[in-house]
Write an enzyme that holds these catalytic residues in place. Structure first.
Site, short mmCIF file in Angstrom:
data_model
loop_
_atom_site.label_atom_id
_atom_site.label_comp_id
_atom_site.label_asym_id
_atom_site.label_seq_id
_atom_site.Cartn_x
_atom_site.Cartn_y
_atom_site.Cartn_z
N ASP A 82 -1.73 5.14 -5.97
CA ASP A 82 -2.07 4.32 -4.82
C ASP A 82 -2.18 3.04 -5.04
OD1 ASP A 82 -2.77 3.35 -2.56
OD2 ASP A 82 -4.80 4.16 -2.61
N ASP B 122 0.89 -1.25 -0.04
CA ASP B 122 -0.02 -0.03 0.08
C ASP B 122 0.76 1.34 -0.06
OD1 ASP B 122 -2.09 1.64 0.32
OD2 ASP B 122 -2.43 1.55 2.22
#
Length: 352
Positions: A254, A53
């Site tokens: 992201d 992440d």
């Protein structure tokens, strides 16, 4: 404080020139749209699989004796079985790096709360622990030991935060903040890679500068200037993708978001241009957040799409083949245009 000093000394003396290369695998076969990194934690080391992440900082895994744990494939990490487990006291500089989110438990240990955009969260204790990433063993890494975890973590042990904050793996180890990742296709059996260190700087690549937001300093932004379909850049105003001085808008990279999203005006222009170039392909009903789907024959040519950015050498583009943005959603070969409108003024480039 002595523990902090020893930690810094160890890292500087033993790891300054080390590059970290780890495996990245698609989570599709495990029920998640994110990408998974295998690591080991503790002494003796226990295998754990965590979601990669870039939109958050902290590394955390679920820990035994948790009050609320989601189901995971790996054995839940048991701190009582690890000789290298040490809880971090509240007065530690590592606790200070939680950006004001820290609190203390009754024993004076530092606690954390990691929250995510989909309302998933993890709460627990911040600890020093040994982790193994690739072929490198990292001592005294500040990670979260989660005792209350809820949300959509897809049977994985936790999260590996690679954001721009001080508790990110990228910034906790002295490698200059360099990292790169190569994601395999979603249905691929081949692994990708995550490289941390100067080996992440590849030759022959086109570079796009990263931007930062005063509102979200842990996120990575890029200067996107447009979208294209079939080799034609669309007449979308660059202002739609602009990151303002106050930190609003912008385009976020992201890895923890699966589907790329753009503000409604940009998304609709992008979608409509794709539909206009695929009028001869049978349409199918929308599925979930995908409003543009097709009944695909076995072989067919589909238009490419492109993302356009501004770099130090001017405009550059990333051309994306159909296999990377058309997602097959059932066994009837229904494939959907895997983009969506953003619910806000910002855009997100996800991992599809």
């Amino acid at each position: 404080m002595k523990r902090d000093a020893k930690r810094v000394a160890y890292l500087m003396n033993h790891m300054e020139q080390v590059d970290f290369v780890g495996e990245v695998v698609s989570g599709v076969n495990e029920g998640v749209g994110e990408y998974i990194i295998p690591i080991e934690i503790g002494s003796p080391p226990i295998a754990q699989h965590v979601i990669m992440d870039t939109g958050s900082d902290l590394i955390w895994v679920q820990c035994q004796k948790c009050q609320q744990c989601h189901s995971q494939f790996d054995p839940i990490f048991d701190p009582a079985r690890s000789s290298s487990y040490t809880e971090i006291p509240c007065e530690s500089s590592a606790c200070d790096r939680l950006n004001g989110k820290q609190d203390c438990d009754r024993e004076g240990s530092c606690t954390y709360r990691a929250s995510y955009a989909d309302v998933s969260e993890s709460k627990g204790t911040l600890v020093f622990e040994t982790i193994v990433f690739g072929d490198v063993r990292i001592l005294n890494m500040a990670i979260g030991c989660g005792y209350m975890n809820k949300g959509t973590f897809g049977h994985q042990a936790g999260i590996m935060g690679l954001g721009a904050g001080p508790l990110s793996l990228v910034y906790e180890i002295p490698v200059g903040g360099f990292f790169s990742y190569c994601l395999p296709s979603r249905d691929s059996q081949v692994s990708g890679s995550l490289v941390i260190g100067k080996e992440a700087i590849s030759t022959g690549s086109v570079w796009v500068p990263l931007l930062s937001s005063i509102k979200n300093p842990s996120l990575y932004y890029v200067r996107m200037i447009g979208l294209g379909v079939g080799g034609i850049r669309l007449p979308i105003s660059e202002d739609i993708f602009h990151l303002t001085e106050s930190g609003d808008g912008g385009v976020i990279i992201d890895s923890g978001t699966t589907v790329s999203r753009f503000p409604k005006v940009a998304y609709e222009a992008f979608r409509d241009a794709f539909i206009a170039q695929t009028m001869d392909i049978p349409r199918a009903p929308g599925v979930d957040l995908f409003d543009t789907c097709f009944n695909l024959p076995n072989t067919i040519d589909m238009p490419l799409v492109s993302f356009h950015f501004w770099s130090d050498i001017g405009e550059v583009s990333l051309v994306i083949p159909p296999r990377n943005f058309l997602v097959v959603v059932d066994n009837m070969r229904t494939a959907c245009f895997a983009f969506a409108p953003s619910p806000a003024s910002f855009s997100i480039i996800g991992n599809i």
